[in-house]
Design a protein around this motif. Structure first.
Motif, PDB file in Angstrom:
ATOM      1  N   SER A 103       0.825  -1.213   0.000  1.00  0.00           N
ATOM      2  CA  SER A 103       0.000   0.000   0.000  1.00  0.00           C
ATOM      3  C   SER A 103       0.854   1.256   0.000  1.00  0.00           C
ATOM      4  CB  SER A 103      -0.938  -0.002   1.204  1.00  0.00           C
ATOM      5  OG  SER A 103      -1.837  -1.061   1.097  1.00  0.00           O
ATOM      6  N   SER A 104       1.919   1.278   0.807  1.00  0.00           N
ATOM      7  CA  SER A 104       2.762   2.480   0.786  1.00  0.00           C
ATOM      8  C   SER A 104       3.446   2.607  -0.576  1.00  0.00           C
ATOM      9  CB  SER A 104       3.773   2.491   1.938  1.00  0.00           C
ATOM     10  OG  SER A 104       4.435   1.282   2.067  1.00  0.00           O
ATOM     11  N   PHE A 105       3.762   1.459  -1.190  1.00  0.00           N
ATOM     12  CA  PHE A 105       4.299   1.489  -2.559  1.00  0.00           C
ATOM     13  C   PHE A 105       3.288   2.131  -3.515  1.00  0.00           C
ATOM     14  CE2 PHE A 105       3.886  -0.653  -6.663  1.00  0.00           C
ATOM     15  CZ  PHE A 105       5.083  -0.291  -7.268  1.00  0.00           C
ATOM     16  N   ALA A 106       2.036   1.696  -3.400  1.00  0.00           N
ATOM     17  CA  ALA A 106       1.014   2.170  -4.339  1.00  0.00           C
ATOM     18  C   ALA A 106       0.722   3.655  -4.162  1.00  0.00           C
ATOM     19  CB  ALA A 106      -0.264   1.363  -4.177  1.00  0.00           C
ATOM     20  N   VAL A 107       0.951   4.182  -2.965  1.00  0.00           N
ATOM     21  CA  VAL A 107       0.773   5.626  -2.767  1.00  0.00           C
ATOM     22  C   VAL A 107       2.029   6.377  -3.206  1.00  0.00           C
ATOM     23  CG1 VAL A 107       0.396   7.431  -1.035  1.00  0.00           C
ATOM     24  CG2 VAL A 107      -0.863   5.290  -0.876  1.00  0.00           C
ATOM     25  N   ALA A 108       3.186   5.842  -2.835  1.00  0.00           N
ATOM     26  CA  ALA A 108       4.444   6.560  -3.090  1.00  0.00           C
ATOM     27  C   ALA A 108       4.843   6.554  -4.560  1.00  0.00           C
ATOM     28  CB  ALA A 108       5.565   5.937  -2.256  1.00  0.00           C
ATOM     29  N   PHE A 109       4.693   5.410  -5.208  1.00  0.00           N
ATOM     30  CA  PHE A 109       5.261   5.267  -6.542  1.00  0.00           C
ATOM     31  C   PHE A 109       4.649   6.226  -7.582  1.00  0.00           C
ATOM     32  CE2 PHE A 109       5.664   2.826 -10.589  1.00  0.00           C
ATOM     33  CZ  PHE A 109       7.024   3.029 -10.752  1.00  0.00           C
ATOM     34  N   PRO A 110       3.300   6.280  -7.696  1.00  0.00           N
ATOM     35  CA  PRO A 110       2.737   7.235  -8.667  1.00  0.00           C
ATOM     36  C   PRO A 110       3.102   8.673  -8.335  1.00  0.00           C
ATOM     37  CG  PRO A 110       1.026   5.785  -7.810  1.00  0.00           C
ATOM     38  CD  PRO A 110       2.254   5.541  -7.002  1.00  0.00           C
ATOM     39  N   ARG A 111       3.174   8.980  -7.034  1.00  0.00           N
ATOM     40  CA  ARG A 111       3.551  10.341  -6.624  1.00  0.00           C
ATOM     41  C   ARG A 111       4.981  10.666  -7.077  1.00  0.00           C
ATOM     42  NH1 ARG A 111       2.653  14.109  -2.362  1.00  0.00           N
ATOM     43  NH2 ARG A 111       3.947  15.866  -2.993  1.00  0.00           N
ATOM     44  N   LEU A 112       5.888   9.699  -6.918  1.00  0.00           N
ATOM     45  CA  LEU A 112       7.276   9.934  -7.317  1.00  0.00           C
ATOM     46  C   LEU A 112       7.398  10.096  -8.833  1.00  0.00           C
ATOM     47  CD1 LEU A 112       9.065   7.338  -4.985  1.00  0.00           C
ATOM     48  CD2 LEU A 112       9.154   9.820  -4.782  1.00  0.00           C
ATOM     49  N   VAL A 113       6.551   9.380  -9.570  1.00  0.00           N
ATOM     50  CA  VAL A 113       6.589   9.473 -11.030  1.00  0.00           C
ATOM     51  C   VAL A 113       5.931  10.761 -11.508  1.00  0.00           C
ATOM     52  CG1 VAL A 113       5.727   8.412 -13.167  1.00  0.00           C
ATOM     53  CG2 VAL A 113       6.645   6.965 -11.347  1.00  0.00           C
ATOM     54  N   ASN A 114       4.800  11.094 -10.897  1.00  0.00           N
ATOM     55  CA  ASN A 114       3.937  12.155 -11.402  1.00  0.00           C
ATOM     56  C   ASN A 114       4.283  13.531 -10.855  1.00  0.00           C
ATOM     57  OD1 ASN A 114       1.716  12.838 -13.002  1.00  0.00           O
ATOM     58  ND2 ASN A 114       0.374  12.891 -11.213  1.00  0.00           N
ATOM     59  N   ASP A 115       4.476  13.603  -9.540  1.00  0.00           N
ATOM     60  CA  ASP A 115       4.648  14.890  -8.882  1.00  0.00           C
ATOM     61  C   ASP A 115       5.615  14.709  -7.701  1.00  0.00           C
ATOM     62  OD1 ASP A 115       4.299  17.423  -7.818  1.00  0.00           O
ATOM     63  OD2 ASP A 115       2.457  16.877  -6.748  1.00  0.00           O
TER      64      ASP A 115
END
Lengths: 242, 121
Positions: free
Chosen positions: A123-135
């Motif tokens: 779950s922390s991956f799923a929150v962190a990863f798109p954020r790191l890619v996107n913004d």
């Protein structure tokens, strides 16, 4: 530009992480209540439950391990070895998740990287990863650390609560709370709508992983997305190579 | 709780500590092995795999939640799984169309709960 705007304080990064993860944090408390109840039934005490949750931090793996202990009769055989093996197999996915997030972080020393990613969960991956890619946040490593810390804390609280509770959550309420994760993650995926190739991989994962699960078991979540990603990268590279 | 098992103390510690240590080792392994990921094709694969894993998590947990909604009635479990997938799709579309996050999540959850109440009645 002020130094504060270019390098946000730890507290503002913490609140950023809290804002990004509050739904997951709330869901984790409820989800891990079930894990704590299973642990109690399988014979683990509260400290052992807390220890296991802190470092394993994977409800499916923990639930599988406890189910194996329960179905095999606990001390009757080598069920504990089977339970451990199940945890390792189910959590193999963390290898790729950690690598994916690490690739998006600035290069750090090994101890700092371990401190940042040592408690990464799905779950922390799923929150962190798109954020790191996107913004990407201005202090990405600290952001990820706080995110993992918040998820871990809520999981531990939930599992200890569950260990002390004898009642069960109603199936409808349990299902709705459990569905917070896929439904919220769908909004995180929607942020990447314009990144067609990433969306293609997400859709392929959504369709192919459940199809492959009966054959590959828990490793389908690792093997299928990795194979599809490698295929799409290879197909993209081929014309350039020619 | 009627079926509490009695593990030998060392077995309980082996499961609790061993699972934790093994999982931390799985997380540390790529940190030690992949120090120079850079920005080429390897990172592309990791990025795409990351989104594939997310898609997989979404689908698997949605199907599980849909099935759990009708745990007491196996004949409705297929419908529950389909309904959960529809709830995820609805959430996704709302989020793409209106850039909602919390509102889209609440709408999806409401849709799911509605199905649980209506079909379970």
């Amino acid at each position: 530009m002020s130094s504060q705007s270019s390098f946000p304080s730890a507290s503002s990064v913490f609140w950023d992480a809290a804002k990004s993860s509050y739904l997951i944090v709330l869901t984790f408390v409820v989800m891990f209540i079930g894990v704590g109840q299973l642990s109690a039934r399988a014979g683990l005490d509260a400290v052992q439950t807390m220890l296991m949750t802190t470092f394993t931090l994977a409800a499916p793996a923990q639930a599988a391990a406890m189910s194996i202990l329960l179905s095999a009769g606990g001390a009757a055989g080598g069920a504990w070895i089977t339970a451990l093996t199940a945890v390792v197999l189910i959590n193999l996915r963390f290898v790729v998740m950690v690598a994916s997030v690490m690739a998006r972080l600035p290069r750090m020393s090994i101890p700092r990287t371990v401190a940042t990613l040592g408690l990464l969960s799905a779950s922390s991956f799923a929150v962190a990863f798109p954020r790191l890619v996107n913004d990407p946040p201005k202090r990405p490593a600290l952001f990820v650390f706080f995110l993992c810390f918040l998820c871990c804390t809520s999981a531990v609280v939930g599992s200890v609560l569950g260990h002390h509770m004898s009642g069960t959550v109603s199936p409808l309420l349990g299902a709705v709370l459990g569905a917070v994760i896929p439904i919220y993650f769908a909004t995180l995926l929607a942020n990447q709508w314009k990144e067609r190739i990433l969306m293609l991989n997400a859709v392929a994962g959504a369709v192919l992983v459940p199809m492959a699960a009966p054959v590959l078991g828990s490793t389908s979540l690792l093997v299928v997305p990795l194979a599809f990603a490698a295929l799409t990268v290879a197909l993209r590279r081929r014309p350039a190579d020619d | 709780m009627t079926d509490i098992l009695v593990l030998a103390p060392w077995q309980a510690w082996a499961v609790a500590g061993g699972a934790g240590l093994a999982t931390v080792a799985l997380r540390v392994a790529p940190i030690l092995a992949l120090r120079n990921i850079g920005s080429g094709w390897f990172r592309d694969i990791l990025d795409r795999t990351g989104f594939g894993i997310m898609g997989g998590i979404v689908a698997q947990t949605a199907l599980r939640s849909g099935r759990a909604m009708f745990a007491a009635d196996p004949s409705l479990q297929q419908l529950g799984m389909l309904w959960a997938v529809l709830a995820v799709l609805l959430t996704f579309l709302l989020s793409v169309r209106f850039k909602w996050k919390l509102l889209a999540t609440l709408s999806g959850l409401g849709f799911l709960a509605l199905g649980g109440v209506v079909f379970g009645a």
